[in-house]
Design an enzyme around this catalytic site. Sequence first.
Site, short mmCIF file in Angstrom:
data_model
loop_
_atom_site.label_atom_id
_atom_site.label_comp_id
_atom_site.label_asym_id
_atom_site.label_seq_id
_atom_site.Cartn_x
_atom_site.Cartn_y
_atom_site.Cartn_z
N SER A 39 0.80 -1.22 0.00
CA SER A 39 0.00 0.00 0.00
C SER A 39 0.83 1.27 0.00
CB SER A 39 -0.95 0.01 1.20
OG SER A 39 -0.23 -0.07 2.41
N ASP A 328 -2.42 8.69 7.46
CA ASP A 328 -3.40 7.89 8.19
C ASP A 328 -2.67 7.00 9.19
OD1 ASP A 328 -2.40 5.70 6.77
OD2 ASP A 328 -4.13 5.51 5.45
N HIS A 331 0.29 5.17 6.84
CA HIS A 331 0.96 5.67 5.65
C HIS A 331 1.41 7.12 5.79
CE1 HIS A 331 -1.97 2.52 4.42
NE2 HIS A 331 -0.89 2.05 3.83
#
Length: 364
Positions: A39, A328, A331
């Site tokens: 991600s 977040d 990340h």
Amino acid sequence: MENYLKKWCLVSVLVLYLGLAFNVKAEPQIPCYFIFGDSLVDNGNNNGLSSLARADYYPYGIDLGGPTGRFSNGKTTVDEIAELLGFDNYIPAYSDASGEQILQGVNYASAAAGIRDETGQQLGQRVTFSGQVQNYQNTVAQVVELLGDENTAADYLKKCIYSVGLGSNDYLNNYFMPQYYSTSRQYTPEQYADDLINRYSDQLNALYNYGARKFALVGVGAIGCSPNALAQGSTDGTTCVESFNSANRIFNNRLKSMVQELNNQHSDAKFTYINAYGVFQDIIANPSAYGFRVTNAACCGVGRNGGQLTCLPGQGPCPNRNEYVFWDAFHPTDAANTIIAKRSYNAQSSSDVYPIDISALAKL
């Protein structure tokens, strides 16, 4: 002499004008850039999957024209590196790439993916490292078709850079999740790192067998400093969780050693290690030097310091995003990604990379 200078200036102005008029742009430093990861660098491959690990909704992408599937408010590290390498556009996701577009590279990264195939399975569908390598093999077949023959394709691919960054989920969504996985009961941290590196090496050799020659291997970052880790295991909400970080350091040390071994094994290839952990630790330790004010909370998220969950659909993020290290629970922000990318491309200190940075790799 005076007439010569006037003519030279006139020609220079004419060349500049024609360049602007016809939108002439410099060629990128390498013909193509292939990206494998999770991600941290996914740019949309999970958008069509049945998965909880998706970022194709607002507020993700708020500073990049809207949500694209990137787990950031803006660019990822590989977006920034693509710019530094001279590409006019970001490298397309495998799920979207087609035709001659693939000749500039493809991004195969998938959120929740790990080196081990079972990693992240509690979140739903994802493309594992082995699956990403298989997708690359499909791309190679297309490249051969586009360029006409295997030898031409091989000459082309050996000039490209292959960025690989996996391992974070093998800890966050496997080893340190004993309610779903038994790995922490089966392996010590040292044994687990060895298992991951053995699997990692197998996939790198598969890439090598399909034409890859220039590898940038990105170490696992300091995940013990993420808002999620702080929410779970930090007593004061600010001190990084050492059990996470120590396991990551073991993995990164093994990865760095593997780089040396692979360079010895493959004289016609070049592998380099990108010390994302070290750069991130430097940012956390000296935030003001990089323009950051908040290191222990997420700009967007739920729960303690935004660490329990990622951004909820439609949730309004903090307005001062450039002052936050974390976007977040897991990340980094665009601002933090940019710093990591720049130091990966052009090392600021000898500890940033081993043995060379990405700009040097591009020149080989």
